[in-house]
Design an enzyme around this catalytic site. Structure first.
Site, short mmCIF file in Angstrom:
data_model
loop_
_atom_site.label_atom_id
_atom_site.label_comp_id
_atom_site.label_asym_id
_atom_site.label_seq_id
_atom_site.Cartn_x
_atom_site.Cartn_y
_atom_site.Cartn_z
N GLU A 1 -19.35 37.35 -21.51
CA GLU A 1 -19.42 38.08 -20.23
C GLU A 1 -18.89 39.51 -20.29
O GLU A 1 -18.13 39.94 -19.43
CB GLU A 1 -18.69 37.29 -19.13
CG GLU A 1 -19.25 35.89 -18.92
CD GLU A 1 -18.53 35.10 -17.83
OE1 GLU A 1 -17.54 35.58 -17.27
OE2 GLU A 1 -18.98 33.97 -17.55
N GLU B 1 -24.48 26.55 -21.20
CA GLU B 1 -23.67 25.97 -20.12
C GLU B 1 -24.56 25.52 -18.97
O GLU B 1 -24.29 25.77 -17.80
CB GLU B 1 -22.65 27.00 -19.59
CG GLU B 1 -21.78 27.61 -20.67
CD GLU B 1 -20.74 28.61 -20.14
OE1 GLU B 1 -20.56 28.71 -18.91
OE2 GLU B 1 -20.11 29.28 -20.97
C1 XIL Z 1 -15.28 27.11 -16.25
C2 XIL Z 1 -14.85 25.67 -16.33
O1 XIL Z 1 -15.97 24.85 -16.19
C3 XIL Z 1 -13.82 25.36 -15.26
O2 XIL Z 1 -13.29 24.06 -15.45
C4 XIL Z 1 -12.70 26.38 -15.31
O3 XIL Z 1 -11.81 26.15 -14.21
C5 XIL Z 1 -13.24 27.79 -15.23
O4 XIL Z 1 -14.17 27.99 -16.29
N1 XIL Z 1 -18.61 30.70 -17.74
C6 XIL Z 1 -17.95 30.26 -18.85
C7 XIL Z 1 -17.14 29.01 -18.78
O5 XIL Z 1 -18.12 30.82 -19.94
O6 XIL Z 1 -16.01 29.04 -19.61
C8 XIL Z 1 -16.72 28.69 -17.38
O7 XIL Z 1 -16.10 27.40 -17.37
C9 XIL Z 1 -17.90 28.74 -16.45
C10 XIL Z 1 -18.51 30.11 -16.42
#
Ligand code: XIL
Length: 330
Positions: free
Chosen positions: A132, A241
C-alpha cells in the site's frame, strides 16, 4: 478439496497467537484449511508490530508456532508483511534518525525477519515486501509514509533489494496493494513504479492484488485489463486477500445471506476466478488467497456497522455455494 482442482496456489488467511479464531487451537478451522488450501497467509502474526515490537527486540514465538503447524501439514506460506504504513510498532513511527539511520534500520528489519524464516523453514515461498505505498488518487502519488519520509523516495527499490539478499533467488517478492483492479490511475502509478524498478534491475517478481471487492466492483472487463497490464511486464500476479462484500445497493441490515444472495455470491466468485484464469497465463499465476476462513473470521465484520459475508465458509463452518462457484471456475 479446492486446491487439488487448481494448478496454482490456493490460499487462505489465518490467525495465530492468542486470537480466539487461531488456526492452532480451532479444530474445525484446521479441517477446512487442510482440506481446501495449500497456502496460508498469516493475517496478522507476521506484521511488524508483532514481530518487531522494539528496535532491538524481535518476537518470533507466535509466528514460529504457526510455521510449525504449516510444516506439519505440508502447507506453504506467503509472508505478510515487511514494509507498510499501518500496524507498525510505535518505535518505527517515532524513529528519529538521519536518512542513513533510516536506511540501516530498514535493511536490518527486513534482513532479520526474512532470514529468520529462511534459515528455520523452507516453506515461505513468497513475501509481500511493500504494501500500500500509493495513494488512491493516482498520478504518481506515493503515500507520505514514515518509510518514504525517512528512507527517501527510493525506499521501495531498497526494500526489494534487501529482501532479495535475505530471501535468496527462489522466493517470490511482491508489491501488494488494493483498488488497482478498479482504479486505472492507481494501477498506472504502480505500473510506472514497476517500469522504473525493472529499468534499474530491482528484484521484483510480482504484483499482489488484494481484491477486497464487492458484488458490483470491479466489472470483469476492467479487472481482466488490469491483470493483463501486469502480465505484460513479465510479472506474476497473485490475488492476495480476496473477499467479496455485499452490493453497495443492499443497504439493509441482514443477519445471513438469503439463498438467492448465496447463489449470486457463488456466481461472482466464479466470474472473478474465471477472469483471473483467462487473463493470467499459467506461468504468471501466483495464485489466489481468500482473506479469512469463515464470515466469523472476516475483517469485513470488524469495522462495519452491517454484516458482510465475503469469504467461502459460513460462520458455522459449512461451505457456501461460493466454494463451489470458485471450484467451478478452476
Ligand atoms: C487486516 C486484518 O484482516 C485485520 O485483522 C487487522 O485488524 C487489520 O488488518 N490490507 C492488508 C491486510 O494488507 O494486512 C489487512 O488485514 C487488510 C487490508
Amino acid at each position: 478439496h479446492l486446491h487439488s482442482l487448481a494448478d496454482m496456489p490456493i490460499g487462505v488467511a489465518v490467525e495465530a497467537g492468542g486470537a480466539i479464531n487461531s488456526i492452532l487451537t480451532s479444530t474445525p478451522r484446521q479441517a477446512i484449511v487442510e482440506a481446501h488450501f495449500d497456502t496460508v497467509t498469516p493475517e496478522n502474526i507476521m506484521k511488524p508490530f508483532l514481530l518487531h515490537p522494539q528496535q532491538e527486540t524481535y518476537d518470533f514465538a507466535n509466528a514460529d508456532a504457526l510455521m510449525d503447524y504449516t510444516v506439519a501439514q505440508g502447507l506453504v506460506v506467503h509472508g505478510h508483511v515487511l514494509i507498510w504504513h499501518a500496524q507498525q510498532p510505535d518505535w518505527i513511527n517515532n524513529f528519529a534518525g538521519t536518512q542513513a539511520d533510516w536506511q540501516a534500520m530498514m535493511d536490518d528489519h527486513i534482513a532479520t525477519i526474512v532470514e529468520h524464516f529462511a534459515q528455520n523453514y523452507d516453506n515461505v515461498v513468497s513475501w509481500d515486501v511493500v504494501n500500500e505505498a500509493f495513494l488512491d488518487g493516482g498520478g504518481s502519488q506515493l503515500r507520505d509514509s514514515v518509510w518514504r519520509l525517512g528512507v527517501g523516495d527510493d525506499y521501495i527499490a531498497r526494500a526489494f533489494t534487501s529482501a532479495r539478499s535475505a530471501a535468496g533467488a527462489n522466493v517470490d517478492l511482491y508489491y501488494n496493494d488494493y483498488g488497482m483492479e478498479n482504479n486505472g490511475s492507481k494501477l498506472n502509478s504502480i505500473l510506472a513504479m514497476v517500469d522504473e524498478l525493472q529499468a534499474n534491475s530491482v528484484p521484483i517478481d510480482g504484483i499482489g492484488f488484494q481484491m477486497h471487492v464487492n458484488m458490483d466492483y470491479p466489472d470483469v472487463g476492467t479487472f481482466k485489463q488490469a491483470l493483463a497490464k501486469v502480465v505484460s511486464r513479465g510479472l506474476k500476479v497473485k490475488l492476495t486477500e480476496m473477499d467479496v462484500a455485499r452490493s453497495t445497493l443492499d443497504t439493509d441490515r441482514i443477519s445471513q445471506l438469503t439463498p438467492e444472495m448465496q447463489i449470486a455470491l457463488a456466481d461472482r466468485y466464479q466470474a472473478l476466478v474465471s477472469a483471473y484464469l483467462e487473463a493470467v497465463p499459467a506461468a504468471s499465476r501466483g495464485g489466489i488467497t481468500v482473506w479469512g476462513i469463515t464470515d466469523a473470521d472476516s475483517w469485513l465484520n470488524r469495522n462495519t456497522s452491517r454484516l458482510e459475508f465475503g469469504v467461502l465458509f459460513n460462520s458455522d463452518f459449512t461451505p457456501k455455494p461460493a466454494l463451489q462457484g470458485f471450484a467451478d471456475a478452476l
